[in-house]
Design a protein around this motif. Structure first.
Motif, PDB file in Angstrom:
ATOM      1  N   ALA A 106      50.533  48.906  85.827  1.00 40.66           N
ATOM      2  CA  ALA A 106      49.800  49.482  86.950  1.00 40.66           C
ATOM      3  C   ALA A 106      48.344  49.735  86.570  1.00 40.66           C
ATOM      4  O   ALA A 106      47.427  49.444  87.348  1.00 40.66           O
ATOM      5  CB  ALA A 106      50.464  50.780  87.402  1.00 40.66           C
ATOM      6  N   LEU A 113      46.591  46.255  86.365  1.00 39.71           N
ATOM      7  CA  LEU A 113      46.310  45.728  87.702  1.00 39.71           C
ATOM      8  C   LEU A 113      45.193  46.523  88.375  1.00 39.71           C
ATOM      9  O   LEU A 113      44.331  45.966  89.039  1.00 39.71           O
ATOM     10  CB  LEU A 113      47.559  45.761  88.571  1.00 39.71           C
ATOM     11  CG  LEU A 113      48.598  44.700  88.299  1.00 39.71           C
ATOM     12  CD1 LEU A 113      49.868  44.976  89.085  1.00 39.71           C
ATOM     13  CD2 LEU A 113      48.072  43.322  88.623  1.00 39.71           C
ATOM     14  N   GLY A 114      45.243  47.823  88.193  1.00 42.53           N
ATOM     15  CA  GLY A 114      44.210  48.669  88.770  1.00 42.53           C
ATOM     16  C   GLY A 114      42.837  48.352  88.201  1.00 42.53           C
ATOM     17  O   GLY A 114      41.842  48.277  88.921  1.00 42.53           O
ATOM     18  N   ALA A 116      45.688  53.879  90.121  1.00 47.05           N
ATOM     19  CA  ALA A 116      46.641  52.883  89.626  1.00 47.05           C
ATOM     20  C   ALA A 116      47.996  53.524  89.332  1.00 47.05           C
ATOM     21  O   ALA A 116      49.030  52.906  89.545  1.00 47.05           O
ATOM     22  CB  ALA A 116      46.091  52.204  88.378  1.00 47.05           C
ATOM     23  N   MET A 118      50.245  53.884  92.610  1.00 50.00           N
ATOM     24  CA  MET A 118      50.526  52.708  93.422  1.00 50.00           C
ATOM     25  C   MET A 118      51.896  52.849  94.083  1.00 50.00           C
ATOM     26  O   MET A 118      52.825  53.363  93.475  1.00 50.00           O
ATOM     27  CB  MET A 118      50.504  51.439  92.572  1.00 50.00           C
ATOM     28  CG  MET A 118      49.120  51.016  92.179  1.00 50.00           C
ATOM     29  SD  MET A 118      49.049  49.341  91.527  1.00 50.00           S
ATOM     30  CE  MET A 118      50.001  49.456  90.061  1.00 50.00           C
ATOM     31  N   ILE A 160      47.361  48.706  95.632  1.00 52.07           N
ATOM     32  CA  ILE A 160      46.615  49.059  94.426  1.00 52.07           C
ATOM     33  C   ILE A 160      45.483  50.021  94.758  1.00 52.07           C
ATOM     34  O   ILE A 160      45.272  51.009  94.075  1.00 52.07           O
ATOM     35  CB  ILE A 160      46.066  47.794  93.744  1.00 52.07           C
ATOM     36  CG1 ILE A 160      47.227  46.912  93.319  1.00 52.07           C
ATOM     37  CG2 ILE A 160      45.197  48.145  92.553  1.00 52.07           C
ATOM     38  CD1 ILE A 160      46.833  45.554  92.835  1.00 52.07           C
TER      39      ILE A 160
END
Length: 192
Positions: free
Chosen positions: A15, A18-19, A29, A32, A86
């Protein structure tokens, strides 16, 4: 103090990664959320497999053989689509298809991955863009072994075994189809 499980730590790390890639703050993040977008059974390839079951042929002794028994499944390909948000305006689209199998065909399981983002050109409008790609999900028709008596036994396309084609020629007509693999949606919405 409680120890975190390995999967929770991995999810948290993913997370955060991706954030970071999408510009979200570490706190965002961690928060999410994942939502169910769609769930349905069937697909254009399922419909195509079912259509292969139309018709049949007659054996030399007059017995009718229906294709229907070969092209139906106990379980129809199910698709689940999810959205992991996100940021307020960005998310990851993902999902899967279970696949399906009949006696003479198979649809592979599939995985869907994508991205969605939106912007607000003015307070009353939203412009959104989403991209998805599907991996897997291919429809493959299986062959049959046909006994032509004095001429021998051949591997053939089941649906064309009684046709005028040479047995080996029928194999060229086995269905081997891929699903639509990439989608792009651009949407502009104005609220009055």
């Amino acid at each position: 103090m409680r120890e975190k499980s390995g999967s929770r730590v991995r999810f948290g790390t993913m997370a955060l990664l991706l954030g970071a890639l999408t510009g979200a703050s570490p706190a965002a993040a961690q928060d999410m959320t994942t939502s169910l977008v769609d769930i349905h059974q069937g697909s254009p390839l399922s419909d195509r497999a079912r259509s292969l079951g139309n018709g049949g042929y007659e054996l030399q002794n007059g017995t009718f053989v229906s294709f229907n028994q070969w092209y139906r499944a106990r379980w129809v390909d199910m698709h689940v689509d999810l959205l992991t948000q996100i940021t307020e305006d960005t998310g990851i689209l993902w999902g899967f298809g279970t696949g399906e199998e009949g006696e003479k065909y198979r649809i592979e399981p599939s995985l869907k991955l994508g991205f969605v983002t939106q912007m607000h050109p003015n307070p009353n409008s939203t412009l959104s863009l989403s991209l998805t790609t599907t991996i897997g999900g291919k429809l493959t028709e299986k062959s049959c072994e046909a006994d032509y008596g004095d001429f021998g036994t051949y591997s053939v396309n089941c649906r064309l075994a009684a046709s005028q084609l040479a047995p080996e020629e029928t194999l060229k007509y086995l269905v081997n189809a891929k699903p639509e693999s990439q989608h792009i949606w651009l949407n502009y919405r104005v609220t009055f």
